[in-house]
Design a protein around this motif. Structure first.
Motif, PDB file in Angstrom:
ATOM      1  N   ASP A  22      42.193  67.561 112.610  1.00 53.92           N
ATOM      2  CA  ASP A  22      42.108  66.931 113.927  1.00 53.92           C
ATOM      3  C   ASP A  22      42.802  67.778 114.986  1.00 53.92           C
ATOM      4  OD1 ASP A  22      41.344  64.653 115.592  1.00 53.92           O
ATOM      5  OD2 ASP A  22      43.503  64.252 115.709  1.00 53.92           O
ATOM      6  N   MET A  23      43.966  68.302 114.650  1.00 55.67           N
ATOM      7  CA  MET A  23      44.687  69.150 115.588  1.00 55.67           C
ATOM      8  C   MET A  23      43.871  70.406 115.912  1.00 55.67           C
ATOM      9  SD  MET A  23      48.539  68.802 114.040  1.00 55.67           S
ATOM     10  CE  MET A  23      49.360  69.762 115.301  1.00 55.67           C
ATOM     11  N   ARG A  24      43.259  70.979 114.889  1.00 59.38           N
ATOM     12  CA  ARG A  24      42.453  72.186 115.099  1.00 59.38           C
ATOM     13  C   ARG A  24      41.253  71.888 116.002  1.00 59.38           C
ATOM     14  NH1 ARG A  24      42.901  77.480 115.684  1.00 59.38           N
ATOM     15  NH2 ARG A  24      40.966  78.493 115.117  1.00 59.38           N
ATOM     16  N   GLU A  25      40.616  70.743 115.767  1.00 56.59           N
ATOM     17  CA  GLU A  25      39.465  70.353 116.585  1.00 56.59           C
ATOM     18  C   GLU A  25      39.857  70.113 118.043  1.00 56.59           C
ATOM     19  OE1 GLU A  25      37.579  67.040 114.683  1.00 56.59           O
ATOM     20  OE2 GLU A  25      37.072  68.233 112.905  1.00 56.59           O
ATOM     21  N   HIS A  26      41.125  69.791 118.267  1.00 55.35           N
ATOM     22  CA  HIS A  26      41.614  69.571 119.635  1.00 55.35           C
ATOM     23  C   HIS A  26      42.183  70.854 120.246  1.00 55.35           C
ATOM     24  CE1 HIS A  26      41.233  65.308 118.570  1.00 55.35           C
ATOM     25  NE2 HIS A  26      41.037  65.162 119.860  1.00 55.35           N
ATOM     26  N   GLY A  27      41.897  71.980 119.621  1.00 57.33           N
ATOM     27  CA  GLY A  27      42.231  73.259 120.224  1.00 57.33           C
ATOM     28  C   GLY A  27      43.588  73.845 119.906  1.00 57.33           C
ATOM     29  N   HIS A  28      44.330  73.226 119.006  1.00 58.52           N
ATOM     30  CA  HIS A  28      45.631  73.781 118.642  1.00 58.52           C
ATOM     31  C   HIS A  28      45.443  75.062 117.832  1.00 58.52           C
ATOM     32  CE1 HIS A  28      48.089  70.282 119.852  1.00 58.52           C
ATOM     33  NE2 HIS A  28      46.977  69.604 119.573  1.00 58.52           N
ATOM     34  N   SER A  29      46.323  76.004 118.029  1.00 60.59           N
ATOM     35  CA  SER A  29      46.255  77.255 117.273  1.00 60.59           C
ATOM     36  C   SER A  29      46.762  77.017 115.846  1.00 60.59           C
ATOM     37  CB  SER A  29      47.117  78.334 117.931  1.00 60.59           C
ATOM     38  OG  SER A  29      48.495  78.045 117.762  1.00 60.59           O
ATOM     39  N   TRP A  30      46.377  77.941 114.959  1.00 60.00           N
ATOM     40  CA  TRP A  30      46.847  77.841 113.574  1.00 60.00           C
ATOM     41  C   TRP A  30      48.370  77.859 113.535  1.00 60.00           C
ATOM     42  CZ3 TRP A  30      43.468  75.979 110.518  1.00 60.00           C
ATOM     43  CH2 TRP A  30      42.130  76.349 110.577  1.00 60.00           C
ATOM     44  N   ALA A  31      48.973  78.722 114.345  1.00 65.26           N
ATOM     45  CA  ALA A  31      50.438  78.841 114.359  1.00 65.26           C
ATOM     46  C   ALA A  31      51.092  77.547 114.835  1.00 65.26           C
ATOM     47  CB  ALA A  31      50.862  80.010 115.242  1.00 65.26           C
ATOM     48  N   ASP A  32      50.524  76.919 115.862  1.00 64.42           N
ATOM     49  CA  ASP A  32      51.080  75.658 116.364  1.00 64.42           C
ATOM     50  C   ASP A  32      50.982  74.551 115.322  1.00 64.42           C
ATOM     51  OD1 ASP A  32      51.743  76.797 118.800  1.00 64.42           O
ATOM     52  OD2 ASP A  32      49.964  76.010 119.841  1.00 64.42           O
ATOM     53  N   ILE A  33      49.849  74.475 114.666  1.00 61.35           N
ATOM     54  CA  ILE A  33      49.671  73.440 113.633  1.00 61.35           C
ATOM     55  C   ILE A  33      50.666  73.664 112.502  1.00 61.35           C
ATOM     56  CG2 ILE A  33      48.075  72.433 111.950  1.00 61.35           C
ATOM     57  CD1 ILE A  33      45.787  73.355 113.871  1.00 61.35           C
ATOM     58  N   ALA A  34      50.779  74.909 112.061  1.00 63.48           N
ATOM     59  CA  ALA A  34      51.713  75.231 110.979  1.00 63.48           C
ATOM     60  C   ALA A  34      53.139  74.867 111.371  1.00 63.48           C
ATOM     61  CB  ALA A  34      51.608  76.712 110.623  1.00 63.48           C
ATOM     62  N   HIS A  35      53.503  75.181 112.604  1.00 61.38           N
ATOM     63  CA  HIS A  35      54.847  74.856 113.076  1.00 61.38           C
ATOM     64  C   HIS A  35      55.060  73.348 113.122  1.00 61.38           C
ATOM     65  CE1 HIS A  35      57.939  74.090 116.163  1.00 61.38           C
ATOM     66  NE2 HIS A  35      58.542  75.100 115.555  1.00 61.38           N
ATOM     67  N   ASP A  36      54.108  72.621 113.685  1.00 60.26           N
ATOM     68  CA  ASP A  36      54.236  71.165 113.817  1.00 60.26           C
ATOM     69  C   ASP A  36      54.310  70.470 112.467  1.00 60.26           C
ATOM     70  OD1 ASP A  36      54.206  71.467 116.550  1.00 60.26           O
ATOM     71  OD2 ASP A  36      52.152  70.722 116.809  1.00 60.26           O
ATOM     72  N   ALA A  38      55.284  71.974 109.673  1.00 60.27           N
ATOM     73  CA  ALA A  38      56.296  72.669 108.855  1.00 60.27           C
ATOM     74  C   ALA A  38      55.696  73.187 107.549  1.00 60.27           C
ATOM     75  CB  ALA A  38      57.496  71.758 108.592  1.00 60.27           C
ATOM     76  N   LEU A  39      54.535  73.840 107.702  1.00 59.68           N
ATOM     77  CA  LEU A  39      53.830  74.407 106.553  1.00 59.68           C
ATOM     78  C   LEU A  39      53.449  75.844 106.870  1.00 59.68           C
ATOM     79  CD1 LEU A  39      51.369  71.464 105.825  1.00 59.68           C
ATOM     80  CD2 LEU A  39      53.309  72.145 104.406  1.00 59.68           C
ATOM     81  N   PRO A  40      53.272  76.661 105.831  1.00 55.15           N
ATOM     82  CA  PRO A  40      52.782  78.017 106.080  1.00 55.15           C
ATOM     83  C   PRO A  40      51.374  77.977 106.677  1.00 55.15           C
ATOM     84  CG  PRO A  40      53.645  77.816 103.848  1.00 55.15           C
ATOM     85  CD  PRO A  40      53.590  76.432 104.422  1.00 55.15           C
ATOM     86  N   GLU A  41      51.062  78.958 107.487  1.00 57.92           N
ATOM     87  CA  GLU A  41      49.760  78.997 108.160  1.00 57.92           C
ATOM     88  C   GLU A  41      48.608  79.020 107.156  1.00 57.92           C
ATOM     89  OE1 GLU A  41      47.758  81.861 111.452  1.00 57.92           O
ATOM     90  OE2 GLU A  41      49.897  81.413 111.696  1.00 57.92           O
ATOM     91  N   VAL A  42      48.758  79.752 106.072  1.00 56.68           N
ATOM     92  CA  VAL A  42      47.694  79.818 105.061  1.00 56.68           C
ATOM     93  C   VAL A  42      47.449  78.438 104.439  1.00 56.68           C
ATOM     94  CG1 VAL A  42      49.184  80.504 103.122  1.00 56.68           C
ATOM     95  CG2 VAL A  42      46.774  81.168 103.150  1.00 56.68           C
ATOM     96  N   THR A  43      48.493  77.663 104.273  1.00 60.15           N
ATOM     97  CA  THR A  43      48.362  76.309 103.728  1.00 60.15           C
ATOM     98  C   THR A  43      47.627  75.413 104.711  1.00 60.15           C
ATOM     99  OG1 THR A  43      50.420  76.599 102.480  1.00 60.15           O
ATOM    100  CG2 THR A  43      49.657  74.334 102.815  1.00 60.15           C
ATOM    101  N   VAL A  44      47.921  75.565 105.983  1.00 59.82           N
ATOM    102  CA  VAL A  44      47.259  74.776 107.016  1.00 59.82           C
ATOM    103  C   VAL A  44      45.767  75.099 107.056  1.00 59.82           C
ATOM    104  CG1 VAL A  44      47.096  74.434 109.503  1.00 59.82           C
ATOM    105  CG2 VAL A  44      49.325  74.460 108.402  1.00 59.82           C
ATOM    106  N   LYS A  45      45.430  76.377 106.972  1.00 56.34           N
ATOM    107  CA  LYS A  45      44.018  76.771 106.983  1.00 56.34           C
ATOM    108  C   LYS A  45      43.287  76.189 105.777  1.00 56.34           C
ATOM    109  CE  LYS A  45      44.652  81.011 109.612  1.00 56.34           C
ATOM    110  NZ  LYS A  45      44.577  82.478 109.615  1.00 56.34           N
ATOM    111  N   ARG A  46      43.934  76.224 104.617  1.00 54.84           N
ATOM    112  CA  ARG A  46      43.331  75.654 103.417  1.00 54.84           C
ATOM    113  C   ARG A  46      43.176  74.147 103.560  1.00 54.84           C
ATOM    114  NH1 ARG A  46      46.826  77.268  99.218  1.00 54.84           N
ATOM    115  NH2 ARG A  46      46.013  79.329  99.636  1.00 54.84           N
ATOM    116  N   ALA A  47      44.155  73.488 104.158  1.00 57.29           N
ATOM    117  CA  ALA A  47      44.097  72.040 104.357  1.00 57.29           C
ATOM    118  C   ALA A  47      42.927  71.662 105.258  1.00 57.29           C
ATOM    119  CB  ALA A  47      45.415  71.540 104.953  1.00 57.29           C
TER     120      ALA A  47
END
Length: 67
Positions: A22-36, A38-47
């Motif tokens: 949902d965050m990605r669909e609303h335009g958040h960057s991978w780095a912002d999502i990962a930070h929010d 508290a997960l590694p960026e690769v984990t967020v992309k996989r999620a």
């Protein structure tokens, strides 16, 4: 661990996946999502990939049910 513990973890994983997607669909960057989250960026992309896959499978099942 009991089956209920695994069910709770699965539900939590799906919740995080859906939130990240949902965050990605609303335009958040991978780095912002990962930070929010508290997960590694690769984990967020996989999620996000897993959430999208689940949504596609659900849509396919719904489409089949219509016919």
């Amino acid at each position: 661990m009991t089956d209920n513990d695994y069910d709770d973890l699965d539900a939590r994983d799906r919740e995080i996946q859906d939130l990240a997607a949902d965050m990605r669909e609303h335009g958040h960057s991978w780095a912002d999502i990962a930070h929010d989250l508290a997960l590694p960026e690769v984990t967020v992309k996989r999620a996000v990939d897993q959430a999208r896959q689940r949504a596609a499978e659900l849509a396919a099942r719904d489409q089949i049910a219509l016919f």
